[in-house]
Design a protein around this motif. Structure first.
Motif, PDB file in Angstrom:
ATOM      1  N   THR A   1       0.903  -1.157   0.054  1.00  0.00           N
ATOM      2  CA  THR A   1      -0.056  -0.136  -0.055  1.00  0.00           C
ATOM      3  C   THR A   1       0.935   1.240  -0.053  1.00  0.00           C
ATOM      4  OG1 THR A   1      -0.014  -0.108   2.467  1.00  0.00           O
ATOM      5  CG2 THR A   1      -1.720  -1.040   1.216  1.00  0.00           C
TER       6      THR A   1
ATOM      7  N   LYS B   1       0.652   3.332   3.095  1.00  0.00           N
ATOM      8  CA  LYS B   1      -0.662   3.818   3.716  1.00  0.00           C
ATOM      9  C   LYS B   1      -1.317   3.109   4.573  1.00  0.00           C
ATOM     10  CE  LYS B   1      -1.271   6.690  -0.781  1.00  0.00           C
ATOM     11  NZ  LYS B   1      -1.639   6.705  -2.012  1.00  0.00           N
TER      12      LYS B   1
ATOM     13  N   ALA C   1      -4.679   2.299   7.647  1.00  0.00           N
ATOM     14  CA  ALA C   1      -4.743   3.382   7.314  1.00  0.00           C
ATOM     15  C   ALA C   1      -5.358   4.604   8.058  1.00  0.00           C
ATOM     16  CB  ALA C   1      -5.139   3.804   5.822  1.00  0.00           C
TER      17      ALA C   1
ATOM     18  N   LYS D   1      -4.686   8.156  14.540  1.00  0.00           N
ATOM     19  CA  LYS D   1      -5.199   7.569  12.862  1.00  0.00           C
ATOM     20  C   LYS D   1      -6.519   7.522  12.774  1.00  0.00           C
ATOM     21  CE  LYS D   1      -2.609   3.813  12.210  1.00  0.00           C
ATOM     22  NZ  LYS D   1      -1.998   2.514  11.592  1.00  0.00           N
TER      23      LYS D   1
END
Length: 325
Positions: free
Chosen positions: A204, A207, A229, A255
């Protein structure tokens, strides 16, 4: 009728065939003549005394079946005797006949056998409600599925791809990873040979994934959070590695992560009926067109239910294990 009963002594737990009286449906129920029943890990847990059935549920194992309707409850109007259905149960599937709430019955998708249809309810209800209702998985997002060749895993992989997500899976052998790639997984990680966190982040570009569907728990929890993510969502649906773990809550805050846990079996009929309606509208056409399919590992006769459990406990299976009645 023949049923599988849990025979337990101080030294031994076994599954044996016994005879029980035919049950009668309550007003909202139907009686199904069972052709095939799916085997699921909650059955193994119940056999070991770790997962008692909800209040009012049959103590007989079995959470999903396919068969024909033999009797209707007095309030059931949308089904008929002789209809071929698959059904989600709270228990009772390892038997020649079982009771099911009428709202949890779905017609067998055109072109599927009883054996194939018996593999649908438990995994498809579970995956749909978790990935699409709760985690709000969207086309273009990335999904991580642990146990990619389990019944849950093969279902989540296929549904994720069908609705436009990129799908990463973990599995325990190269052969299992290859099978997942044949089901169109974007990445299949052999967790015995590779750190799945590193592999996910590399795939990814650092990410992370938007959604994790996890059946493992335990020490996977902090690792799953590392894989997520910004605004990522973790759906915890089983805890094969145990229910305890330690995490750094700072990462959850920074996050904006969501951690959710669910179990399907004790939910009420209204909740399950809504899932059934969504599956019939959005997923059954995909099954009938062949875009997705139930993956069957092996089929055992009812009397060999213990051997079916042994097959599941070996973790060598790919897809669903079925009992044929």
């Amino acid at each position: 009728m023949r049923v599988i009963e849990i025979y337990r002594t101080a030294e031994l737990t076994d599954l044996i065939v016994t005879d029980q009286a035919l049950p009668s449906p309550a007003p909202h129920q139907v009686l199904i003549k069972v052709a095939a029943a799916g085997v699921n890990r909650p059955d193994l847990m119940q056999r070991k005394g770790l997962y008692p059935p909800p209040t009012g549920a049959s103590p007989v194992l079995g959470l999903e079946v396919a068969g024909t309707i033999a009797e209707l409850g007095s309030q059931v109007k949308h089904l008929n005797i002789g209809d071929s259905v698959c059904a989600l149960l709270t228990g009772g599937g390892y038997a020649e006949y079982c009771l099911a709430s009428a709202c949890c019955c779905l017609p067998i998708p055109q072109g599927l056998s009883f054996i194939q249809a018996s593999a649908l309810p438990e995994t498809f209800f579970t995956v749909w409600s978790n990935l699409f209702d709760l985690a709000k998985l969207q086309a273009g997002e990335t999904l991580l599925v642990h146990g990619g060749t389990s019944g849950i895993g093969t279902t989540a992989l296929q549904l994720g791809k069908a609705f436009g997500a990129q799908v990463i899976v973990t599995a325990g052998s190269d052969d299992k990873c290859q099978f997942c790639r044949e089901l169109r997984a974007d990445l299949a990680i052999n967790y015995r040979q590779q750190d799945f966190v590193e592999a996910v982040m590399h795939q990814t570009d650092g990410k992370g994934v938007n959604v994790v569907l996890d059946i493992i728990g335990g020490d996977y929890l902090p690792r799953n959070l590392k894989c997520l993510a910004i605004d990522g969502r973790l759906q915890q649906i089983a805890i094969q590695n145990g229910g305890k773990s330690e995490i750094n809550l700072a990462s959850v805050l920074m996050k904006r992560l969501t951690i959710a846990g669910t179990t399907l079996r004790p939910r009420n009929d209204d909740f399950k009926a809504k899932i059934a309606q969504q599956l019939f509208a959005k997923v059954w056409p995909l099954l009938e067109s062949g875009q997705i399919k139930p993956i069957i590992d092996s089929v055992f006769p009812l009397a060999r239910a213990a051997q079916a459990h042994e097959r599941m406990e070996s973790s060598q299976h790919i897809g669903k294990i079925i009992l044929e009645i």
